[in-house]
Write a protein that holds these residues in place. Structure first.
Motif, mmCIF file in Angstrom:
data_model
loop_
_atom_site.group_PDB
_atom_site.id
_atom_site.type_symbol
_atom_site.label_atom_id
_atom_site.label_comp_id
_atom_site.label_asym_id
_atom_site.label_seq_id
_atom_site.Cartn_x
_atom_site.Cartn_y
_atom_site.Cartn_z
ATOM 1 N N LEU A 1 0.824 -1.214 0.000
ATOM 2 C CA LEU A 1 0.000 0.000 0.000
ATOM 3 C C LEU A 1 0.856 1.261 0.000
ATOM 4 C CD1 LEU A 1 -2.988 -0.624 2.461
ATOM 5 C CD2 LEU A 1 -3.119 -0.078 0.026
ATOM 6 N N SER A 2 1.940 1.254 0.772
ATOM 7 C CA SER A 2 2.841 2.402 0.797
ATOM 8 C C SER A 2 3.401 2.682 -0.591
ATOM 9 C CB SER A 2 3.993 2.154 1.784
ATOM 10 O OG SER A 2 3.526 2.088 3.106
ATOM 11 N N ALA A 3 3.823 1.614 -1.275
ATOM 12 C CA ALA A 3 4.364 1.774 -2.627
ATOM 13 C C ALA A 3 3.293 2.303 -3.582
ATOM 14 C CB ALA A 3 4.916 0.436 -3.125
ATOM 15 N N ALA A 4 2.055 1.818 -3.439
ATOM 16 C CA ALA A 4 0.974 2.285 -4.318
ATOM 17 C C ALA A 4 0.709 3.776 -4.125
ATOM 18 C CB ALA A 4 -0.291 1.475 -4.042
ATOM 19 N N GLY A 5 0.723 4.233 -2.872
ATOM 20 C CA GLY A 5 0.501 5.651 -2.618
ATOM 21 C C GLY A 5 1.587 6.524 -3.205
ATOM 22 N N GLY B 1 12.264 18.195 -9.721
ATOM 23 C CA GLY B 1 12.831 17.706 -8.470
ATOM 24 C C GLY B 1 11.820 16.927 -7.650
ATOM 25 N N PHE B 2 10.571 17.405 -7.591
ATOM 26 C CA PHE B 2 9.537 16.676 -6.848
ATOM 27 C C PHE B 2 9.276 15.306 -7.479
ATOM 28 C CE2 PHE B 2 8.261 20.873 -5.112
ATOM 29 C CZ PHE B 2 8.229 20.523 -3.773
ATOM 30 N N GLN B 3 9.214 15.269 -8.807
ATOM 31 C CA GLN B 3 8.959 13.985 -9.470
ATOM 32 C C GLN B 3 10.088 13.000 -9.206
ATOM 33 O OE1 GLN B 3 8.458 13.996 -13.817
ATOM 34 N NE2 GLN B 3 6.672 12.705 -13.487
ATOM 35 N N HIS B 4 11.332 13.478 -9.255
ATOM 36 C CA HIS B 4 12.472 12.602 -8.979
ATOM 37 C C HIS B 4 12.465 12.127 -7.526
ATOM 38 C CE1 HIS B 4 14.694 14.811 -12.480
ATOM 39 N NE2 HIS B 4 13.871 13.878 -12.922
ATOM 40 N N ALA B 5 12.100 13.025 -6.607
ATOM 41 C CA ALA B 5 12.054 12.641 -5.190
ATOM 42 C C ALA B 5 11.000 11.559 -4.957
ATOM 43 C CB ALA B 5 11.764 13.869 -4.319
ATOM 44 N N TYR B 6 9.817 11.732 -5.545
ATOM 45 C CA TYR B 6 8.773 10.718 -5.408
ATOM 46 C C TYR B 6 9.218 9.383 -6.026
ATOM 47 C CZ TYR B 6 5.429 14.372 -4.044
ATOM 48 O OH TYR B 6 4.773 15.392 -3.396
ATOM 49 N N ALA C 1 10.713 3.672 -5.394
ATOM 50 C CA ALA C 1 11.620 2.540 -5.597
ATOM 51 C C ALA C 1 12.018 1.905 -4.264
ATOM 52 C CB ALA C 1 12.864 2.995 -6.367
ATOM 53 N N VAL C 2 12.257 2.739 -3.261
ATOM 54 C CA VAL C 2 12.618 2.219 -1.931
ATOM 55 C C VAL C 2 11.442 1.458 -1.321
ATOM 56 C CG1 VAL C 2 13.276 2.866 0.410
ATOM 57 C CG2 VAL C 2 14.348 4.004 -1.533
ATOM 58 N N ALA C 3 10.212 1.965 -1.526
ATOM 59 C CA ALA C 3 9.030 1.277 -1.000
ATOM 60 C C ALA C 3 8.870 -0.100 -1.628
ATOM 61 C CB ALA C 3 7.783 2.126 -1.244
ATOM 62 N N LEU C 4 9.171 -0.226 -2.915
ATOM 63 C CA LEU C 4 9.124 -1.539 -3.567
ATOM 64 C C LEU C 4 10.159 -2.494 -2.963
ATOM 65 C CD1 LEU C 4 8.674 -0.641 -7.355
ATOM 66 C CD2 LEU C 4 6.950 -1.527 -5.771
#
Length: 489
Positions: free
Chosen positions: A344-348, A453-458, A463-466
């Motif tokens: 769920l975290s990754a989906a958000g 920058g926001f898109q790259h941060a998200y 990737a970390v959530a996956l």
């Protein structure tokens, strides 16, 4: 049906009173963190702080708190969890009072260090005190309520921080902790019983010093790498010190009769992967409110109060999911629930990758934040229950300190990496305006660059959530672990 004895009923009533004490501690620390995340631009503008000072207002707390968690977990095992826990409340409250009187930015950073030490004394012991108080079959319920209180703090924190920064002044961001800290200290002193102490043993002084120095060097290097570059002398020195101290720690802990880190406790599959999953979740989750609050202030021109309202879906999701998962934990494996929470975290976060545009509808951002919050609440409750159930009673303090330390390393990394990725899209001269929340007043071109920058941060957080989902799946309980769990009860 199993009969409930008067002794069981009395223990459960005491357990819920203990939960109220520890939950107050989590609320105190959670509000202190989330108010500052939203109100940071106000503090930065007051002190005319540059990017370096702005980052250290947040990072000083995270660095010291992380590096001292294992130490205070061990100290509490030996000297008494109640005494260390209540001392943490007293120190945190005093530091909050003094922080509001800060004459300049580096004094404020120093008070954040004292807050961090008090918070470490609280965080290293809160989960352990709950685990000791609740019957094993009710632990998931207690943990669900405990984690849900984090959402209460985060629900109140952003709105409270924005309102205080706008109406009362930045000093009250810290002073609001004082009455809450005094109430928590008094209630804890009244409710918590003295817990049996382990036999007096020599404290592993060398191990504690080496561990603190190594973690401080590593976290300093990680936090500075994004803003100063990998070739920075600070980053290279920190990495070199950590690399030199790591084998020294292993050697010292193997030779110590009472090691601060007993390596045998961390070698099992479940603990190894569960802690890695916790690290990834913390890294993916922790900077989210800060990043989104900066988005609304720097890119959309909202004030601190409006930005605080805009990030409420995250704690709302945590608050909804945590108690539900606590109840489900009596019939559904924490292992299964932790995987679902990580997904769920990754989906958000995946949804938020699509929102890095000033024209994105608020409802779309809200959905991404809410789903990510639900995932975090589900994962935190189930992962904590899974780990604490697998531990022998005499090692709860030090291993919980290690668990929270791993999470906090993820928090430090999350803040440092997210801010570095976010601000790398604009020139060095504009980064101060990002922290101050005033970039939207300068140039539409600069705002467009910041959106990258926001898109790259998200994307990095997604990737970390996956990766966290994979680690949670690998933390499958083994029969040997289950047997140890049954024996320890």
């Amino acid at each position: 049906m199993v009969a409930v004895t008067p002794q069981d009923d009395s223990r459960l009533r005491y357990a819920w009173r203990v939960c109220s004490v520890t939950s107050l501690g989590l609320v105190l620390i959670g509000i202190a963190g989330s108010t500052l995340n939203v109100a940071l631009p106000t503090v930065v503008r007051h002190f005319h702080a540059g990017p370096l000072e702005s980052g250290w207002i947040l990072l000083a707390f995270l660095l010291v708190n992380t590096a001292s968690l294992v130490f205070f977990g061990r100290v509490a095992d030996l000297l008494g969890r109640r005494e260390v826990y209540l001392s943490g409340f007293a120190l945190f409250t005093l530091a909050s009072l003094l922080a509001g009187f800060s004459p300049e930015v580096w004094f404020l950073v120093g008070m954040r260090v004292l807050q961090a030490i008090g918070a470490a004394m609280i965080l290293a012991n809160g989960t352990v005190i709950i685990t000791d108080a609740f019957p094993p079959e009710r632990l998931s319920q207690g943990m669900g309520v405990y984690m849900a209180t984090l959402s209460v703090a985060q629900l109140a924190g952003p709105t409270l921080g924005g309102l205080i920064a706008k109406a009362a002044g930045w000093q009250w961001i810290f002073w609001v902790n004082v009455p809450a800290g005094l109430i928590a200290l008094g209630w804890g002193a009244l409710i918590l019983r003295k817990m049996p102490r382990r036999p007096r043993e020599p404290v592993d002084a060398l191990g504690n010093v080496l561990l603190f120095a190594a973690l401080s060097a590593l976290l300093l290097a990680l936090s500075e790498a994004g803003s100063r570059g990998l070739s920075s002398p600070v980053v290279l020195t920190g990495a070199a010190v950590f690399a030199l101290l790591l084998p020294a720690i292993v050697l010292a802990e193997r030779r110590s009769a009472n090691p601060v880190l007993d390596m045998r406790l961390f070698g099992g599959r479940l603990l190894a992967y569960a802690n890695l999953a916790s690290f990834c979740n913390a890294l993916a989750r922790s900077a989210l409110i800060l990043v989104v609050a900066l988005y609304f202030q720097a890119a959309r021109g909202l004030d601190a109060f409006e930005a605080g309202l805009s990030v409420l879906p995250v704690p709302a999701g945590i608050g909804l999911a945590s108690p539900i998962v606590g109840m489900l934990g009596r019939s559904v494996s924490p292992y299964v629930l932790s995987i679902g929470g990580a997904m769920l975290s990754a989906a958000g976060l995946g949804t938020l990758m699509l929102t890095a545009d000033p024209g994105t509808p608020y409802w779309m951002i809200g959905i991404g934040l809410f789903v990510a919050g639900c995932g975090s609440g589900t994962f935190l409750t189930s992962n904590t229950t899974q780990v604490m159930r697998s531990l022998p009673q005499e090692s709860l303090g030090v291993v919980n300190g290690f668990r929270v330390m791993v999470m906090n390393i993820g928090v430090v990394l999350s803040v440092g990496v997210s801010l570095s990725v976010l601000t790398s899209s604009v020139g060095p001269g504009l980064r101060a305006q990002v922290y101050a929340g005033t970039l939207s007043e300068l140039s539409p071109v600069a705002v467009g660059q910041l959106m990258d920058g926001f898109q790259h941060a998200y994307a990095v957080l997604f990737a970390v959530a996956l990766a966290g989902t994979l680690m949670a799946a690998l933390a499958r309980p083994q029969r040997a672990v289950a047997s140890l769990d049954s024996t320890s009860r």
